[in-house]
Write an enzyme that holds these catalytic residues in place. Structure first.
Site, mmCIF file in Angstrom:
data_model
loop_
_atom_site.group_PDB
_atom_site.id
_atom_site.type_symbol
_atom_site.label_atom_id
_atom_site.label_comp_id
_atom_site.label_asym_id
_atom_site.label_seq_id
_atom_site.Cartn_x
_atom_site.Cartn_y
_atom_site.Cartn_z
ATOM 1 N N HIS A 100 20.060 68.907 7.702
ATOM 2 C CA HIS A 100 20.792 68.618 6.452
ATOM 3 C C HIS A 100 20.448 69.208 5.361
ATOM 4 O O HIS A 100 20.552 68.809 4.129
ATOM 5 C CB HIS A 100 21.000 67.047 6.149
ATOM 6 C CG HIS A 100 21.565 66.167 7.143
ATOM 7 N ND1 HIS A 100 23.083 65.870 7.292
ATOM 8 C CD2 HIS A 100 20.794 65.557 8.385
ATOM 9 C CE1 HIS A 100 23.069 64.884 8.110
ATOM 10 N NE2 HIS A 100 21.847 64.815 9.026
ATOM 11 N N ASN A 173 26.634 59.432 8.619
ATOM 12 C CA ASN A 173 27.391 60.594 8.808
ATOM 13 C C ASN A 173 28.938 60.408 8.972
ATOM 14 O O ASN A 173 29.133 59.442 8.516
ATOM 15 C CB ASN A 173 27.137 61.291 10.165
ATOM 16 C CG ASN A 173 25.722 61.842 10.363
ATOM 17 O OD1 ASN A 173 25.169 62.366 9.267
ATOM 18 N ND2 ASN A 173 25.103 61.903 11.511
#
Ligand code: HDD
Length: 737
Positions: A100, A173
């Site tokens: 990420h 997510n």
């Protein structure tokens, strides 16, 4: 100080360079006082609008020339100004996130819909209308910090609520399931997905051997993989990731399916605990009020090259132009004793709880309304942790969640280089900190208590221990219990890896199924033949049809049907293209015009006026940046627009003999038209544009609009419908067509 600041202007310039829509026209100037969602951080802001340059220790200095012996050098060791400046620069970077790394964030406010204290003691849900400041960071997973936003990937959606009882993070997510079932496998998953260790290729992509080597052996990955290979891997924007639950039917002309509310994205099952100690198992779902929308793959690849910042720019622009995105927070709730009641284990993070089994309940809404002032200080330094939890919420036994609670704290220690990262402004909670943690690099607090231990009498026992009954302390659900023999094993209740991918596949529209198959074809066409066979074996456990169709593209025969997990069930809320978008605000229309025909520029301007109230940006593209033109053809691309309109005036633009562009070959606007149509976008023709439409092969059909040159209102109406449909999926043939 009035926003937007320099950063906004800078982004607008970058936007121009990238051929994207700057938000100049829609900029909304707000004073810092008006931006309430980051007011608690204003005390840390540095305002350089006046004053002399100083050193880090406050003395005024000049720093444009180093201190030299003689005019031509050398530079002296004595030059503390030089050394401080260069040393600071040399230490500017912290390690990027291991995963990420690429992301963008924004501030907002969460508003509770009601008093939910009957089900949770969480303070941010304790009364109707209660407001809690938030920060959200959206991200991709695999790519490094400079990678493109539109790489196909799972997208991070991490939310921090600065509650009055401490920071609470939902680190989720845009896909409601995860690849693996045990956190101990996370390094293996990530090592397989990341670029090769010898040549660091490919960046931000799973289309390589090691990823599929892992996927085909650790088959728990199949479900998440299916979501990522469908449109969820390539969202139109962060604003369109996950969606709201009031479906409208897409235009009947746009191959579609009506669906109800859908699942969401906290992934793990958590617990709500109320003050009586009663618990419910819950899953978090953020649902976008902008509607769900995704790109198509060829388009996403173009965008990656044309504007790597596509998603972060969309978010930034939307907020700067007061087009504030919103998400509703929903929970699915089930009783503790139902954890195994649905034919799968709700502790298994590779499973959704279909909404038919546990409906969604709305608990509040989050609106993002302020951009960070400094990317590094805020977006880069925010350090989310699933372990940032507040009273009223509790963990579950999910082995993935258990491992995450450890990993995020550990990674922050590495990124920051010490334990005081929670003292960085963006990580500070609203309330005061009182504890016996001391010292460490970068300690910001000056502790006066000389008895930093518990229990103590020297400081009259302060700070006191807080628990469920005293001091509103965090408490573990009182009736939670675990037992069992020790062992490194996986629960047999986690062993079905194929039924839910099939449920997902069955719930897509036909064209979305085709997109998914095409994505797997794209990825697997780039891997070793032995791995391709293993992929087909796995696909075949989910669907023989999928295995056959992927196999056909690879020149391989699928194995015989393997029906153990085949079923015909479908669930709601999976499709992306099956619903009308509830708002078209923030969409962009590109009008192809020509400076040689002023009438076409006027048409574009009129269309911009007609769609202003819808907060749709209409950009005029022409040969040069003449009056009324926003983009040149060299700086624009269909990938930057959600709809393309050919402004033909009363004559045609694409007649190469008479109307050839002075600067660019006539093929350039034509290419934009063909790309826009080919990527499923609404396409309009204003005036006599027959030659353009014929040259582009755009003869008609859903989402193709023709209006007389003066009928701007008609074209605006068409575009409102077309943009809400977003993608005209009938333009994409399926294998059997
Ligand atoms: Fe993770 C970052 C989401 C499993 C270890 N993860 C990270 C971020 C998101 C997620 C959104 C970015 C946060 C930000 O914006 O700063 N991760 C998930 C989800 C998972 C998940 C939804 C499964 C349900 N993650 C997971 C596991 C592990 C990690 C099993 C390790 C055992 N994740 C990390 C990390 C990161 C991270 C290495 C990188 C940077 C950071 O934490 O702050 O610790």
């Amino acid at each position: 100080m009035v926003r937007p600041k320099l950063a906004a202007l800078f982004l607008a310039i970058v936007a121009l360079a990238n051929g994207q829509c700057p938000f100049a026209e829609n900029l909304v100037a707000r004073s810092d006082e008006e931006v309430t969602s980051r007011r608690h951080l204003a005390q840390y802001d540095v305002d350089d609008s006046e004053g002399y340059l100083t050193s880090d220790v406050g003395g005024p200095i000049e720093d444009q020339n180093s201190l030299k012996a003689g005019e031509r050098g050398s530079v002296l060791l004595e030059d503390f100004i030089f050394r401080q400046k260069i040393t600071h620069f040399d230490h500017e970077r912290v390690p990027e996130r291991a995963v990420h790394a690429r992301g963008a964030g924004a501030y907002g406010t969460f508003t509770s819909y009601d008093d939910f204290s009957n089900i949770t003691a969480a303070s941010f849900l304790s009364s109707k209308g209660k407001k809690t400041p938030t920060f959200v960071r959206f991200s991709t997973v695999a790519g490094s910090r400079g990678s493109a936003d539109t790489a196909r990937d799972v997208h991070g959606f991490a939310t921090r609520l600065f509650t009055d009882e401490g920071n609470f993070d939902i680190v989720g997510n845009n896909i409601p399931v995860f690849f693996i079932q045990d956190a101990i496998q996370f390094p293996d998953l990530i090592h397989s997905v990341k670029p090769r260790s010898d040549n660091e290729i490919p960046q931000a992509a799973t289309a390589h051997d090691s990823a599929w080597d892992f996927f085909t052996q650790e088959t728990s990955t199949m479900h998440t993989l299916f979501w990522a290979m469908a449109g969820y891997g390539i969202p139109r924007s962060f604003r369109h990731m996950v969606r709201l639950g009031f479906p409208l039917q897409r235009a009947a002309t746009a191959a579609c399916l009506l669906t109800g509310d859908q699942d969401g994205f906290g992934v793990h099952t958590f617990r709500f605990v109320n003050n009586d100690g009663q618990t419910k198992l819950i899953k978090w779902h953020w649902k976008t009020k902008q509607g769900k929308a995704s790109l198509v793959w060829d388009e996403a690849q173009h965008v990656a090259g044309k504007n790597a910042d596509f998603h972060r720019q969309d978010l930034f622009d939307a907020i700067e132009s007061a087009n504030y995105p919103e998400w509703e927070l929903n929970v699915q709730m089930i009783e503790e004793e139902d954890a195994l009641a649905f034919g799968f284990d709700v502790m298994d993070p590779t499973k959704i709880i279909p909404e038919e089994l546990a409906p969604l309940r709305k608990v509040g809404v989050m609106r993002l309304d302020a951009n960070p002032v400094n990317y590094f200080a805020e977006t880069e330094q925010i350090m989310f942790q699933p372990g940032h939890i507040v009273r009223g919420i509790d963990f579950t036994e999910d082995p993935l969640l258990q491992g995450r609670v450890f990993s995020y704290l550990d990674t922050q220690l590495n990124r920051h280089g010490g334990p005081n990262f929670e003292q960085l402004p963006i990580n500070r909670p609203l309330g005061k900190i009182h504890n016996n943690n001391r010292d460490g690099a970068g300690q910001n607090m000056i502790h006066k208590n000389t008895a930093p231990y518990s229990p103590n009498t020297l400081n009259k026992g302060f700070p006191k221990q807080a628990n469920q009954s005293a001091g509103k302390g965090f408490f573990t659900a009182p009736r939670r219990s675990v037992q069992g023999h020790l062992g490194r094993r996986r629960s047999p209740t986690f062993s079905d890896h194929w039924s839910q991918p099939r449920l997902f596949y069955n719930s897509l529209t036909k064209v979305e199924q085709q997109f998914l198959i095409d994505a797997i074809r794209f990825e697997t066409s780039q891997i070793d033949a032995a791995l391709q066979r293993r992929v087909l074996a796995q696909l075949n456990k989910i669907s023989h049809d999928v295995a056959v169709r992927v196999g056909r593209a690879l020149g391989l025969e699928a194995p015989a049907a393997d029906p153990e997990y085949y079923h015909g069930n479908r669930t709601t809320g999976i499709t992306i293209f099956g619903e009308m978008l509830p708002t078209i605000a923030g969409m962009r229309v590109g009008v192809l015009a020509s400076t040689e025909f002023k009438e076409t520029i006027s048409q574009a301007t009129a269309l911009r006026d007609a769609l202003r109230a819808d907060k749709v940006d209409v950009l005029t593209v022409a040969e040069t940046l003449a009056d009324g033109v926003d983009r040149t053809y060299s700086g624009a691309d269909a990938a930057g627009f959600d709809a393309i309109v050919v402004a033909a005036g009363s004559e045609t633009l694409f007649d190469g003999r008479r109307k050839k562009s002075t600067l660019y070959p006539p093929g350039r606007p034509l290419q934009m038209l063909m790309d826009g149509y080919g990527w499923g976008k609404p396409v309009g023709f204003l005036g006599r544009a027959d030659e353009a439409s014929t040259a582009a092969g755009v003869t008609g059909g859903p989402g193709v609009y023709r209006r007389a040159g003066q009928d701007i209102a008609g074209m605006a109406k068409d575009l409102r419908e077309g943009l809400a449909v977003f993608k005209f999926t009938d333009r994409f043939p399926t294998d059997d067509e």
